[in-house]
Design an enzyme around this catalytic site. Sequence first.
Site: not given
Length: 418
Positions: A185, A287-289
């Site tokens: 995600y 913000f995170e991937i």
Amino acid sequence: MLRRLIRPARRLPIWLIFSITAPFVFEVLLHLWRYSVPRPASELDSPFFTTCQEPDVNAKRENAVLVMLARNHELEKANKTITSIEQHFNKWFNYPILFLNDEQWSPRFIEVLNKTARGLATFEVVPQEQWTFPEEVDVNAAKQNIKEQGEKGIPHAGEEGYHHMCRFYSGKFYKLDILKKYKWYWRLEPDVDFTCAITYDPFVQMARHKKVYGFTIALWEVGKSCPSLFRHMADWKEMMRIPSNGLWKAMVSPSWVPFPLRKFMSWLPYRDAHGDEWNLCHYWSNFEIADMDFFRTRAYQELFDYLDKKGGFYFERWGDAAVHSLAVAMLADPRQVHHFEDFGYRHDHLYQCPANAPGGQLPDSPLLGSGNWSPEMDNGIGCRCECDGRTTSNHPGFCLNRLKQPTSIKRPWYSLIL
Ligand SMILES: *[C@@H]1O[C@H](CO)[C@@H](O)[C@H](O)[C@H]1NC(C)=O
Ligand SMILES: *[C@@H]1O[C@H](CO)[C@@H](O)[C@H](O)[C@H]1NC(C)=O
């Protein structure tokens, strides 16, 4: 007679003072040394690309989704984020976007955002049982406490919904039915600007480089929001006999107090049972991937359940950013963390803005098209960034440098003493 007055007779000889204090000094130095972050032999986390790429629109995608938690009244801000990510990334890669809300969506929100998101957009409501107090918590006491936290001026701590949100992002969201089918995600938030073109697929690169967690900005957590979080994290880590890797060490400022007294420092906030302190550095999780399978592991879920039972999501205001960061430091290898330093990103008043890569802007690219971008600069790594390129590192720099130490051969001068 006179000599006795001038020189006290019972002065301790130097050698005695030295032999009493030396073991303590030695022990402190040994203790500090045990927490020093080992320097790798080579750079272990570099940008995936340092120039523009021709977007490979036919390449195989990863099993990934962009996720935004938003509210109906955030329509404009959500629309702005989606406009920005479509323009800078998703118009080439077409990943699905999932919108989550704790209330029913307004038809207008769906209409506007469904249009702005060019790919598949889904609008879901978080199930009530994921967005409420856990069973162990005394709800009335928690509500009263939340009110008091608000009066103390701890950011967002007076809003009950914010506590639910932090708990949801900390431990619940990976288990939503709607997300079960995805592995990766990318977390989005209303009111975000992406300021560089993202011309490669970050999910594919994360998978290829065996990364599990990607971030843009690292900074200090607000200490008042989580005085006991680190203690519980460290207790659990010790219970599970998890060794400290370089990233965990980078999160800790070891105490300079000598051995038998050091333990008393554990009474202070953000300290572990031995008296060593969390330096409050963490990744900014808006913000995170990331790889959801990391958060779905038994270890992470057990850690979350342990924390959940301590009540700190309500009786303090533990943030998902701090929980994720400390968990990543504890349970992942430092090499599995990626800094997206080539991404231009802004949320609130904090931003990261790389300079443009000299000669790397693909001016004739058919897909990227023509357009304006800020001047190219030596050592720039950005692709068509619109920001001025002078802020090449995060704000504030201390935490970024600190959390990059386990993977980086570059060290700022103050890393010798801090
Ligand atoms: C949403 O964004 C699009 C551009 O992507 C814009 O045309 C539209 O006016 C915006 N709508 C609202 C309600 O802000
Ligand atoms: C979004 O728009 C598409 C195409 O216009 C439509 O087929 C789809 O049903 C819409 N989705 C929602 C959730 O309204």
